[in-house]
Design an enzyme around this catalytic site. Structure first.
Site, PDB file in Angstrom:
ATOM      1  N   ASP A  85       0.818  -1.221   0.000  1.00 41.16           N
ATOM      2  CA  ASP A  85       0.000   0.000   0.000  1.00 41.16           C
ATOM      3  C   ASP A  85       0.850   1.268   0.000  1.00 41.16           C
ATOM      4  O   ASP A  85       0.415   2.314   0.482  1.00 41.16           O
ATOM      5  CB  ASP A  85      -0.960   0.023   1.206  1.00 41.16           C
ATOM      6  CG  ASP A  85      -1.789  -1.240   1.307  1.00 41.16           C
ATOM      7  OD1 ASP A  85      -2.432  -1.594   0.311  1.00 41.16           O
ATOM      8  OD2 ASP A  85      -1.788  -1.876   2.381  1.00 41.16           O
ATOM      9  N   HIS A 104      -4.885  -1.163  -6.338  1.00 38.64           N
ATOM     10  CA  HIS A 104      -4.642   0.270  -6.300  1.00 38.64           C
ATOM     11  C   HIS A 104      -5.539   0.945  -7.324  1.00 38.64           C
ATOM     12  O   HIS A 104      -6.056   0.309  -8.244  1.00 38.64           O
ATOM     13  CB  HIS A 104      -3.174   0.607  -6.558  1.00 38.64           C
ATOM     14  CG  HIS A 104      -2.652   0.068  -7.843  1.00 38.64           C
ATOM     15  ND1 HIS A 104      -1.979  -1.131  -7.920  1.00 38.64           N
ATOM     16  CD2 HIS A 104      -2.707   0.547  -9.107  1.00 38.64           C
ATOM     17  CE1 HIS A 104      -1.637  -1.360  -9.174  1.00 38.64           C
ATOM     18  NE2 HIS A 104      -2.069  -0.365  -9.915  1.00 38.64           N
TER      19      HIS A 104
END
Length: 433
Positions: A12, A40
């Site tokens: 992340d 994402h």
């Protein structure tokens, strides 16, 4: 030319945004490991595209995209993601997307047993904690790969006489081993092979020998960008085992997941969040279970794209970053989400670990040790200024530049890009020697 984007922490970090920034300069974007267990979002012309399994290079209409042999593929999810992207206006994606014939297949029963295994592990552990799997079947698929009982893409699309019957027989054997291990769980065996018989025809046009594909591209001097999945601290060998994913997420996974030699790699870009986050269980030395952690989570909107789970938040851990750098050999760094720190008066960064007063030389492999370490912090001054509108690195507040310089000096790698906001264009470039 082969350049690589890798996550340096627990995932992340914002790898997709850097790939999005760079992709216009490349002929090919390749993924080398993982499956649809991470995600994402990329925003192009105001349209949000969510990527989980497919390479981000699809947003560039002139870019070819490859899922390498190290990727594990759930075929229904492959098509669902592709169709979702096409519905949002992504042009000629199918003609630019390729799948390795050597990639292993994720089946629904892998996903079922993934969740059963998680429940089993949490029941056994003393504290009731689990690994934090996404339940996408990634771990069980890599397990069948390692045990040499898995099925690969070429098994599914093979047109030779008797090939389909062999596929179904192997599929049934694989399912039976799962049932022997976990009991008789609900699963429609008859329907699934029929579904895959339809999917095999849809998948055939995408399938290539990825070794030939990559080496032809290298010989032709194509510009290739490798999009890493997850991050080094989730690597099956070098991460916080067993709280990791089931593949090699570092530079080693790039080589084995695409079938390319080390000498072909040019630049290795390490993506680093300006603080640290983690999803799921496992040690997290700089975690802040206080107002600072909540503030980072709120300002940073720290929720997983794939799972929606809250991310645990803490200060930047330079012990982790230095360890990650040793293994991956970053040539430059992309520091992301620096703007999240805008309102902090002081910003601590972790610079060493000690246990019972003895300083550790490096990140420990033993989680019993890691869970007990005391973190030494260097407290750096904040800048108390909104940096989201800044367009040049030189215009950053002095304390923000000092923060970045401290990171550079500590790990010995230059910062080349700085993320200053969620917008696509909110990325500053710094010239490096």
């Amino acid at each position: 030319m082969v350049n690589v984007v890798l996550g340096s922490q627990w995932g992340d970090e914002g790898k997709g945004k850097l790939v999005d920034l760079l992709v216009g300069k490349y002929d090919i974007v390749a993924r080398c490991a993982g499956g649809n267990n991470a995600g994402h979002t990329i925003v192009v012309n105001g349209v949000k595209y969510d990527f989980h399994m497919l390479p981000s290079g699809l947003v560039n209409p002139n870019c070819q995209n490859l899922l390498g042999n190290g990727v594990v593929i759930h075929v229904p999810s492959f098509f669902k993601e592709l169709e979702t992207l096409e519905a949002k206006g992504l042009k000629n994606a199918r003609s630019r997307l390729f799948v390795s014939s050597r990639a292993h297949l994720v089946f629904d029963f892998h996903q079922v047993t993934d969740k059963l295994r998680e429940l089993e592990l949490s029941g056994r552990s003393k504290d009731g904690k689990n690994i934090g799997t996404t339940g996408k079947g990634i771990g069980p698929t890599y397990s069948t790969k390692a045990s040499r009982s898995g099925l690969r893409v070429h098994h599914l699309v093979n047109d030779q006489p008797g090939a389909w019957e062999e596929f179904v027989a192997r599929y049934k054997r694989l399912l039976e081993t799962r049932r022997q291990r976990y009991g008789d769980f609900e699963y429609d065996f008859e329907a699934k092979p029929a579904e895959y018989k339809k999917l095999r025809e849809q998948l055939k046009p995408f399938v290539v020998d990825s070794v030939v594909f990559m080496h032809n591209a290298i010989e032709a001097k194509k510009k290739i960008l490798v999009e890493g999945a997850n991050a080094l601290m989730l690597d099956i060998d070098f991460g916080t085992y067993p709280y990791v994913t089931s593949s090699n997420t570092g530079i080693g996974g790039v080589l084995t997941g695409l079938g390319i030699p080390p000498r072909t790699i040019d630049e290795i870009y390490g993506v680093v969040k300006a603080y640290t986050t983690r999803v799921g269980e496992g040690p997290f030395p700089t975690e802040q279970l206080n107002e600072n952690g909540e503030k980072l989570q709120t300002i940073g909107a720290e929720f997983g794209v794939t799972t929606g789970r809250k991310r645990r938040c803490g200060w930047l851990d330079l012990v982790v970053l230095k360890y990650s750098t040793l293994i991956n050999g970053y040539t430059s760094l992309n520091i992301t989400k620096l703007d999240v720190l805008d309102t902090f008066k002081e910003i601590p960064v972790g610079i060493s670990y000690s246990i019972q007063g003895k300083k550790l030389d490096l990140f420990p492999e033993d989680l019993n040790i890691l869970g007990k370490v005391e973190v030494e912090y260097k407290v750096l001054p904040g800048w108390d200024q909104d940096i989201t509108k800044i367009t040049k690195y030189e215009d950053l507040p002095e304390n923000a530049k000092k923060y970045l310089k401290y990171i550079e000096d500590f790990v010995g790698v230059p910062v080349e890009w700085v993320g200053t906001g969620p917008a696509r264009e909110s990325m500053l470039h710094k010239e490096i020697k």
